[in-house]
Design a protein around this motif. Structure first.
Motif, PDB file in Angstrom:
ATOM      1  N   VAL A  81      42.077  36.981  45.566  1.00  0.00           N
ATOM      2  CA  VAL A  81      42.460  37.204  44.315  1.00  0.00           C
ATOM      3  C   VAL A  81      42.908  38.812  43.788  1.00  0.00           C
ATOM      4  O   VAL A  81      42.399  39.714  44.566  1.00  0.00           O
ATOM      5  CB  VAL A  81      41.264  36.706  43.309  1.00  0.00           C
ATOM      6  N   ASP A  82      44.133  38.773  43.247  1.00  0.00           N
ATOM      7  CA  ASP A  82      44.731  40.166  43.001  1.00  0.00           C
ATOM      8  C   ASP A  82      43.572  40.988  42.113  1.00  0.00           C
ATOM      9  O   ASP A  82      43.237  40.430  41.242  1.00  0.00           O
ATOM     10  CB  ASP A  82      45.954  40.068  42.131  1.00  0.00           C
ATOM     11  N   PRO A  83      43.071  42.127  42.689  1.00  0.00           N
ATOM     12  CA  PRO A  83      42.117  42.866  41.964  1.00  0.00           C
ATOM     13  C   PRO A  83      42.461  43.232  40.622  1.00  0.00           C
ATOM     14  O   PRO A  83      41.643  43.417  39.555  1.00  0.00           O
ATOM     15  CB  PRO A  83      41.821  44.165  42.712  1.00  0.00           C
ATOM     16  N   ASP A  84      43.957  43.551  40.381  1.00  0.00           N
ATOM     17  CA  ASP A  84      44.246  43.994  39.072  1.00  0.00           C
ATOM     18  C   ASP A  84      44.093  42.632  38.145  1.00  0.00           C
ATOM     19  O   ASP A  84      43.788  42.962  36.916  1.00  0.00           O
ATOM     20  CB  ASP A  84      45.929  44.220  39.181  1.00  0.00           C
ATOM     21  N   LEU A  85      44.381  41.406  38.396  1.00  0.00           N
ATOM     22  CA  LEU A  85      44.164  40.376  37.725  1.00  0.00           C
ATOM     23  C   LEU A  85      42.594  39.995  37.344  1.00  0.00           C
ATOM     24  O   LEU A  85      42.129  39.863  36.258  1.00  0.00           O
ATOM     25  CB  LEU A  85      44.334  38.971  38.240  1.00  0.00           C
ATOM     26  N   ALA A  86      41.794  40.158  38.498  1.00  0.00           N
ATOM     27  CA  ALA A  86      40.427  40.105  38.144  1.00  0.00           C
ATOM     28  C   ALA A  86      39.851  41.003  37.083  1.00  0.00           C
ATOM     29  O   ALA A  86      38.854  40.746  36.384  1.00  0.00           O
ATOM     30  CB  ALA A  86      39.560  40.124  39.447  1.00  0.00           C
ATOM     31  N   ARG A  87      40.339  42.353  37.271  1.00  0.00           N
ATOM     32  CA  ARG A  87      39.977  43.326  36.467  1.00  0.00           C
ATOM     33  C   ARG A  87      40.526  43.116  35.179  1.00  0.00           C
ATOM     34  O   ARG A  87      39.626  43.349  34.175  1.00  0.00           O
ATOM     35  CB  ARG A  87      40.621  44.670  37.009  1.00  0.00           C
ATOM     36  N   ALA A  88      41.610  42.564  34.808  1.00  0.00           N
ATOM     37  CA  ALA A  88      42.057  42.428  33.527  1.00  0.00           C
ATOM     38  C   ALA A  88      41.267  41.221  32.842  1.00  0.00           C
ATOM     39  O   ALA A  88      40.998  41.339  31.664  1.00  0.00           O
ATOM     40  CB  ALA A  88      43.502  41.731  33.608  1.00  0.00           C
ATOM     41  N   VAL A  89      40.658  40.309  33.599  1.00  0.00           N
ATOM     42  CA  VAL A  89      40.112  39.129  33.115  1.00  0.00           C
ATOM     43  C   VAL A  89      38.520  39.765  32.730  1.00  0.00           C
ATOM     44  O   VAL A  89      38.129  39.454  31.620  1.00  0.00           O
ATOM     45  CB  VAL A  89      39.736  38.091  34.118  1.00  0.00           C
ATOM     46  N   MET A  90      38.086  40.612  33.648  1.00  0.00           N
ATOM     47  CA  MET A  90      36.549  41.225  33.307  1.00  0.00           C
ATOM     48  C   MET A  90      36.942  42.016  32.128  1.00  0.00           C
ATOM     49  O   MET A  90      36.135  42.109  31.297  1.00  0.00           O
ATOM     50  CB  MET A  90      36.424  42.107  34.572  1.00  0.00           C
ATOM     51  N   TYR A  91      37.695  42.873  32.085  1.00  0.00           N
ATOM     52  CA  TYR A  91      37.900  43.796  30.808  1.00  0.00           C
ATOM     53  C   TYR A  91      38.056  42.962  29.446  1.00  0.00           C
ATOM     54  O   TYR A  91      37.523  43.173  28.469  1.00  0.00           O
ATOM     55  CB  TYR A  91      39.300  44.756  30.965  1.00  0.00           C
ATOM     56  N   HIS A  92      38.980  41.876  29.701  1.00  0.00           N
ATOM     57  CA  HIS A  92      38.948  41.096  28.350  1.00  0.00           C
ATOM     58  C   HIS A  92      37.946  40.317  28.177  1.00  0.00           C
ATOM     59  O   HIS A  92      37.379  40.052  26.868  1.00  0.00           O
ATOM     60  CB  HIS A  92      40.250  40.198  28.527  1.00  0.00           C
ATOM     61  N   GLU A  93      37.097  39.914  29.112  1.00  0.00           N
ATOM     62  CA  GLU A  93      36.187  39.150  28.809  1.00  0.00           C
ATOM     63  C   GLU A  93      34.609  39.859  28.228  1.00  0.00           C
ATOM     64  O   GLU A  93      34.078  39.316  27.402  1.00  0.00           O
ATOM     65  CB  GLU A  93      35.511  38.269  29.957  1.00  0.00           C
ATOM     66  N   SER A  94      34.601  40.986  29.077  1.00  0.00           N
ATOM     67  CA  SER A  94      33.102  41.596  28.642  1.00  0.00           C
ATOM     68  C   SER A  94      33.392  43.035  28.146  1.00  0.00           C
ATOM     69  O   SER A  94      32.306  43.765  28.041  1.00  0.00           O
ATOM     70  CB  SER A  94      32.354  41.468  29.846  1.00  0.00           C
ATOM     71  N   GLY A  95      34.490  43.788  28.695  1.00  0.00           N
ATOM     72  CA  GLY A  95      34.759  45.129  28.782  1.00  0.00           C
ATOM     73  C   GLY A  95      33.725  45.869  29.808  1.00  0.00           C
ATOM     74  O   GLY A  95      33.193  46.764  29.551  1.00  0.00           O
ATOM     75  N   GLY A  96      33.431  45.230  30.749  1.00  0.00           N
ATOM     76  CA  GLY A  96      32.525  45.537  31.875  1.00  0.00           C
ATOM     77  C   GLY A  96      31.098  45.671  31.769  1.00  0.00           C
ATOM     78  O   GLY A  96      30.341  46.346  32.223  1.00  0.00           O
ATOM     79  N   ARG A  97      30.776  44.939  30.419  1.00  0.00           N
ATOM     80  CA  ARG A  97      29.321  44.803  29.919  1.00  0.00           C
ATOM     81  C   ARG A  97      28.537  43.917  30.791  1.00  0.00           C
ATOM     82  O   ARG A  97      28.928  42.496  30.326  1.00  0.00           O
ATOM     83  CB  ARG A  97      29.066  44.961  28.573  1.00  0.00           C
TER      84      ARG A  97
END
Length: 194
Positions: A81-97
């Motif tokens: 998986v493209d890390p940029d895509l996974a990072r975008a999902v994580m940011y949107h989903e939880s803000g890294g919390r």
């Protein structure tokens, strides 16, 4: 009953339900033990790729995302998986919390529903396993839709059944906003190449 008394009752009930499911909230400034998470992951990840010891959960979303970056890179490499895509999902989903819990019951960094987490074989309360489950699920949705990122994101948000029945992003305002917002983050992370 006064409004604050009602709110106390609601919060008490939420804590009771969370304790039944073993959900522990991490407060700002508290420490998450990667050692415990690694033991529960049963050695699935390379130890040298993870932050060592205990890591304080920062206040800003950007700083929180940096904490999880080594784990994210490892998992994205493993699942393609493209890390940029996974990072975008994580940011949107939880803000890294790692302690994020939605009103619908989605848990953790990648906001996995308990049933989805079970199907993926991960503990959604464990931050490393939650991230693994989210990346794995993203990989499955990308494969299912032939690499179509928008369909994969719509399925991540609304379920593959809805995407299949509509032949694309379903006409659900929340899902349409989700896809639009995550795609904007994805373009931001990859330097606008999408």
């Amino acid at each position: 009953m006064r409004p604050e008394g009602c709110m106390d009752g609601v919060l008490s009930r939420i804590r009771e339900i969370e304790s039944r499911f073993g959900i522990e909230r991490v407060q700002r400034g508290e420490v998450v033990s990667f050692d415990r998470a690694l033991k529960e992951a049963e050695g699935d990840l390379e130890d040298e790729s993870l932050p060592g010891g205990d890591v304080e959960i920062p206040e800003s979303a950007q700083e929180r995302l940096k904490v999880w970056e080594p784990v994210l890179q490892e998992l994205c490499g493993r699942y393609g998986v493209d890390p940029d895509l996974a990072r975008a999902v994580m940011y949107h989903e939880s803000g890294g919390r790692p302690d994020a819990v939605s009103s619908a019951g989605a848990i953790g960094l990648m906001q996995l529903m308990p049933g989805t987490a079970r199907a993926l074989g991960v503990d959604p309360r464990d931050p490393v396993r939650n991230l693994e489950g989210g990346v794995k699920y993203l990989a499955q949705m990308l494969a299912r839709y032939g690499g179509d990122v928008e369909k994969a994101l719509a399925a991540y948000n609304a379920g593959a059944g809805r995407v299949d029945s509509h032949g694309g992003v379903p006409p659900i305002p929340e899902t349409q906003r989700y896809v639009k917002n995550v795609m904007a983050l994805y373009r931001k992370y990859d330097g606008g190449n999408r």
